[in-house]
Design an enzyme around this catalytic site. Structure first.
Site, PDB file in Angstrom:
ATOM      1  N   ASP A   5     -71.102 -57.486 -76.533  1.00 31.63           N
ATOM      2  CA  ASP A   5     -72.221 -56.977 -76.255  1.00 31.63           C
ATOM      3  C   ASP A   5     -72.840 -57.435 -74.939  1.00 31.63           C
ATOM      4  OD1 ASP A   5     -74.693 -56.212 -76.000  1.00 31.63           O
ATOM      5  OD2 ASP A   5     -75.344 -56.910 -77.606  1.00 31.63           O
ATOM      6  N   HIS A   6     -72.614 -56.323 -73.790  1.00 27.89           N
ATOM      7  CA  HIS A   6     -72.778 -56.628 -72.343  1.00 27.89           C
ATOM      8  C   HIS A   6     -74.084 -56.832 -72.231  1.00 27.89           C
ATOM      9  CE1 HIS A   6     -68.714 -56.268 -71.088  1.00 27.89           C
ATOM     10  NE2 HIS A   6     -68.589 -55.406 -71.920  1.00 27.89           N
ATOM     11  N   ARG A   7     -75.099 -56.691 -73.094  1.00 32.23           N
ATOM     12  CA  ARG A   7     -76.418 -57.179 -72.755  1.00 32.23           C
ATOM     13  C   ARG A   7     -76.861 -58.538 -72.778  1.00 32.23           C
ATOM     14  NH1 ARG A   7     -79.246 -53.794 -77.438  1.00 32.23           N
ATOM     15  NH2 ARG A   7     -77.454 -54.730 -78.601  1.00 32.23           N
TER      16      ARG A   7
END
Length: 75
Positions: free
Chosen positions: A43-45
């Site tokens: 999850d690149h967040r």
């Protein structure tokens, strides 16, 4: 395959099966090699792609040289 991240997880590592494929060695001869596909879904967040790539490089190093795990026991 690609694993699906389930919240609240930030990453998931998927490991495929080991398969034998023909490869060339340093002398140009064909030999059988055991190959496994490993992918990391992030999850690149939460996790930067560079961090994920560094993690996969570390996993690759340990898979190729499992004796290195013994040196990590003191960490």
């Amino acid at each position: 395959f690609t694993a699906i991240i389930n919240p609240p997880d930030a990453c998931i590592l998927s490991v495929g099966k080991i398969r034998k494929i023909p490869v060339f060695d340093d002398n140009g001869n064909v030999r059988a090699a055991n190959i496994v596909t490993v992918t990391l879904s992030c999850d690149h967040r939460v996790v930067d792609g560079v961090t994920g790539a560094k993690f996969l490089q570390t996993v690759k190093g340990f898979l190729e040289n499992p004796v290195l795990l013994l040196g990590q026991a003191s960490i």
